[in-house]
Scaffold this motif. Structure first.
Motif, mmCIF file in Angstrom:
data_model
loop_
_atom_site.group_PDB
_atom_site.id
_atom_site.type_symbol
_atom_site.label_atom_id
_atom_site.label_comp_id
_atom_site.label_asym_id
_atom_site.label_seq_id
_atom_site.Cartn_x
_atom_site.Cartn_y
_atom_site.Cartn_z
ATOM 1 N N ASP A 268 0.894 -1.285 0.144
ATOM 2 C CA ASP A 268 -0.138 0.150 0.070
ATOM 3 C C ASP A 268 0.845 1.297 -0.038
ATOM 4 O O ASP A 268 0.119 2.194 -0.403
ATOM 5 N N ALA A 269 2.134 1.201 0.511
ATOM 6 C CA ALA A 269 2.887 2.340 0.530
ATOM 7 C C ALA A 269 4.212 2.064 0.215
ATOM 8 O O ALA A 269 4.752 0.658 0.723
ATOM 9 N N PRO A 270 5.314 2.735 0.133
ATOM 10 C CA PRO A 270 6.795 2.363 0.056
ATOM 11 C C PRO A 270 7.397 2.188 1.388
ATOM 12 O O PRO A 270 6.640 2.382 2.622
ATOM 13 N N ILE A 271 8.385 1.420 1.625
ATOM 14 C CA ILE A 271 9.393 1.374 2.537
ATOM 15 C C ILE A 271 10.185 2.550 2.897
ATOM 16 O O ILE A 271 10.855 2.998 1.574
ATOM 17 N N TYR A 272 10.272 3.125 3.967
ATOM 18 C CA TYR A 272 11.352 4.235 4.037
ATOM 19 C C TYR A 272 12.588 3.870 5.065
ATOM 20 O O TYR A 272 12.104 3.239 6.000
ATOM 21 N N GLY A 273 13.605 4.532 4.569
ATOM 22 C CA GLY A 273 14.900 4.417 5.494
ATOM 23 C C GLY A 273 15.733 3.018 5.360
ATOM 24 O O GLY A 273 16.518 3.081 6.141
ATOM 25 N N LYS A 274 15.176 2.034 4.749
ATOM 26 C CA LYS A 274 15.823 0.673 4.832
ATOM 27 C C LYS A 274 15.779 0.154 3.260
ATOM 28 O O LYS A 274 14.729 0.262 2.668
ATOM 29 N N THR A 275 16.869 -0.626 2.804
ATOM 30 C CA THR A 275 16.909 -1.368 1.654
ATOM 31 C C THR A 275 15.916 -2.590 2.033
ATOM 32 O O THR A 275 15.391 -2.795 3.051
ATOM 33 N N PHE A 276 15.519 -3.297 1.016
ATOM 34 C CA PHE A 276 14.737 -4.457 0.916
ATOM 35 C C PHE A 276 15.430 -5.366 1.837
ATOM 36 O O PHE A 276 14.658 -6.104 2.681
ATOM 37 N N LYS A 277 16.697 -5.687 1.653
ATOM 38 C CA LYS A 277 17.204 -6.755 2.530
ATOM 39 C C LYS A 277 16.996 -6.394 4.010
ATOM 40 O O LYS A 277 16.791 -7.213 4.790
ATOM 41 N N GLU A 278 17.483 -5.077 4.273
ATOM 42 C CA GLU A 278 17.449 -4.775 5.812
ATOM 43 C C GLU A 278 16.072 -4.721 6.292
ATOM 44 O O GLU A 278 15.844 -5.033 7.500
ATOM 45 N N ALA A 279 15.011 -4.442 5.440
ATOM 46 C CA ALA A 279 13.627 -4.600 5.821
ATOM 47 C C ALA A 279 12.961 -5.863 5.794
ATOM 48 O O ALA A 279 11.863 -6.178 6.144
ATOM 49 N N GLY A 280 13.669 -6.935 5.149
ATOM 50 C CA GLY A 280 13.149 -8.293 5.028
ATOM 51 C C GLY A 280 11.955 -8.568 4.049
ATOM 52 O O GLY A 280 11.540 -9.140 3.975
ATOM 53 N N VAL A 281 12.240 -7.365 3.126
ATOM 54 C CA VAL A 281 11.340 -7.560 1.964
ATOM 55 C C VAL A 281 11.712 -8.525 1.005
ATOM 56 O O VAL A 281 12.803 -8.236 0.429
ATOM 57 N N THR A 282 10.914 -9.395 0.485
ATOM 58 C CA THR A 282 11.461 -10.336 -0.289
ATOM 59 C C THR A 282 10.849 -10.045 -1.759
ATOM 60 O O THR A 282 11.040 -10.436 -2.983
ATOM 61 N N LYS A 283 9.466 -9.507 -1.975
ATOM 62 C CA LYS A 283 8.975 -8.882 -3.258
ATOM 63 C C LYS A 283 9.760 -7.898 -3.769
ATOM 64 O O LYS A 283 10.377 -7.325 -3.416
ATOM 65 N N PRO A 284 9.801 -7.905 -5.469
ATOM 66 C CA PRO A 284 10.575 -6.796 -6.159
ATOM 67 C C PRO A 284 9.767 -5.623 -5.911
ATOM 68 O O PRO A 284 8.583 -5.689 -5.535
ATOM 69 N N PRO A 285 10.501 -4.741 -6.345
ATOM 70 C CA PRO A 285 9.904 -3.310 -6.274
ATOM 71 C C PRO A 285 9.065 -3.019 -7.490
ATOM 72 O O PRO A 285 9.035 -3.676 -8.388
ATOM 73 N N VAL A 286 7.738 -1.915 -7.150
ATOM 74 C CA VAL A 286 7.100 -1.651 -8.364
ATOM 75 C C VAL A 286 8.008 -1.036 -9.193
ATOM 76 O O VAL A 286 7.889 -1.279 -10.529
ATOM 77 N N LEU A 287 8.772 -0.202 -8.924
ATOM 78 C CA LEU A 287 9.558 0.607 -10.137
ATOM 79 C C LEU A 287 11.049 -0.146 -9.964
ATOM 80 O O LEU A 287 12.021 -0.002 -9.115
ATOM 81 N N THR A 288 11.242 -0.679 -11.097
ATOM 82 C CA THR A 288 12.490 -1.478 -11.214
ATOM 83 C C THR A 288 13.519 -0.797 -11.926
ATOM 84 O O THR A 288 13.400 0.042 -12.686
ATOM 85 N N HIS A 289 14.838 -1.433 -11.858
ATOM 86 C CA HIS A 289 16.006 -0.781 -12.753
ATOM 87 C C HIS A 289 16.204 -1.286 -14.248
ATOM 88 O O HIS A 289 17.039 -1.834 -14.449
ATOM 89 N N LYS A 290 14.973 -1.069 -14.977
ATOM 90 C CA LYS A 290 15.041 -1.718 -16.254
ATOM 91 C C LYS A 290 15.860 -0.398 -17.004
ATOM 92 O O LYS A 290 15.927 0.662 -16.866
ATOM 93 N N LEU A 291 16.006 -0.817 -18.417
ATOM 94 C CA LEU A 291 16.742 0.161 -19.384
ATOM 95 C C LEU A 291 15.854 1.359 -19.239
ATOM 96 O O LEU A 291 14.757 1.449 -19.648
ATOM 97 N N GLY A 292 16.165 2.508 -19.048
ATOM 98 C CA GLY A 292 15.640 3.814 -19.148
ATOM 99 C C GLY A 292 15.188 4.326 -17.824
ATOM 100 O O GLY A 292 14.706 5.525 -17.515
#
Length: 266
Positions: free
Chosen positions: A172-196
């Motif tokens: 429902d909302a972003p994670i703030y202040g931590k990387t996914f690994k630090e926050a224990g998030v296993t799902k990919p982000p909505v906005l990914t590092h694709k070309l562009g």
């Protein structure tokens, strides 16, 4: 077995070299197996990292939607983009169109649009371009032009820094202040590092991004969950592909969606 050891070493080098120039640098290109930045970048890292160590780091993971606590001082007063906006950046006399996504990265997108409206990016150079051994990033937005600076807010006399903001898929909302690994998030982000992809550069501290951003020259998904993507190039990628170190941003303008910027842009 030898192949597995090689892959482990490559991954270790990438993680170890995540930030080489303070508040400015995303990781090195993993395909090289070694850092691709210059000695100058490495020296700058020591200076800026020392300074950044004094900055207040995140103490908990939260979201704007969940509670009103601040990850960094003044976080709730930062510009926010409620919806989307379009920014046209002119380089080498040609336009690069960026769709900025405040729906999934409201603070990161709001910061960028606010800086565009202030004219902060006009005349700044791209100080870091990495294409070898394979396309990686084009990075700019540093008022100092050397990878060690950020936006100094004249109202406060201090550098504006924004929290790391990454929204997981189905959240429902972003994670703030931590990387996914630090926050224990296993799902990919909505906005990914694709070309562009357009994302914020930062130091090893998650809440150290300011004005520096980078364009992804390839699909660099190994950065997902560690760096905040806030938009994508929708037109003009061939121009991005031609940018050389030292080339300048001739202008950056918000062409639509300016009305979606809240609590900033004045």
């Amino acid at each position: 077995m030898r192949l597995k050891i090689h892959k482990f070493l490559v991954a270790f080098v990438v993680v170890s070299a995540l930030m080489l120039s303070g508040c400015s640098t995303p990781p090195v290109n993993p395909s090289s197996g070694s850092p691709t930045s210059t000695a100058t970048e490495a020296n700058a890292a020591t200076e800026v990292t020392t300074t950044a160590t004094n900055a207040e780091a995140a103490t908990q993971t939260t979201s704007v939607a969940q509670n009103n606590s601040e990850i960094i001082p003044g976080m709730n007063d930062l510009p926010k983009l409620e919806g989307k906006a379009t920014v046209v950046m002119t380089v080498k006399g040609s336009p690069i169109t960026i769709e900025v996504d405040g729906t999934n990265a409201p603070i990161t997108a709001g910061n960028f649009v606010d800086l565009v409206q202030r004219g902060v990016y006009d005349g700044l150079s791209f100080h870091r371009v990495v294409r070898q051994p394979s396309p990686f990033v084009v990075q700019g937005g540093d008022p100092k032009g050397n990878g060690t600076g950020g936006f100094i807010d004249q109202a406060t006399g201090t550098e504006r820094r924004i929290p790391l903001e990454i929204k997981p898929q189905d959240a429902d909302a972003p994670i703030y202040g931590k990387t996914f690994k630090e926050a224990g998030v296993t799902k990919p982000p909505v906005l990914t590092h694709k070309l562009g992809a357009v994302a914020m550069a930062r130091s090893q501290l998650p809440n150290s991004a300011s004005s520096q951003f980078y364009f992804a020259l390839a699909n660099i998904g190994f950065l997902d969950g560690d760096y905040a993507v806030f938009g994508y190039v929708t037109d003009g990628m061939p121009i991005v592909d031609k940018i050389q170190q030292g080339d300048k941003i001739e202008s950056a303008k918000v062409t639509s969606g300016a009305e979606n910027l809240k609590n900033g842009g004045k």
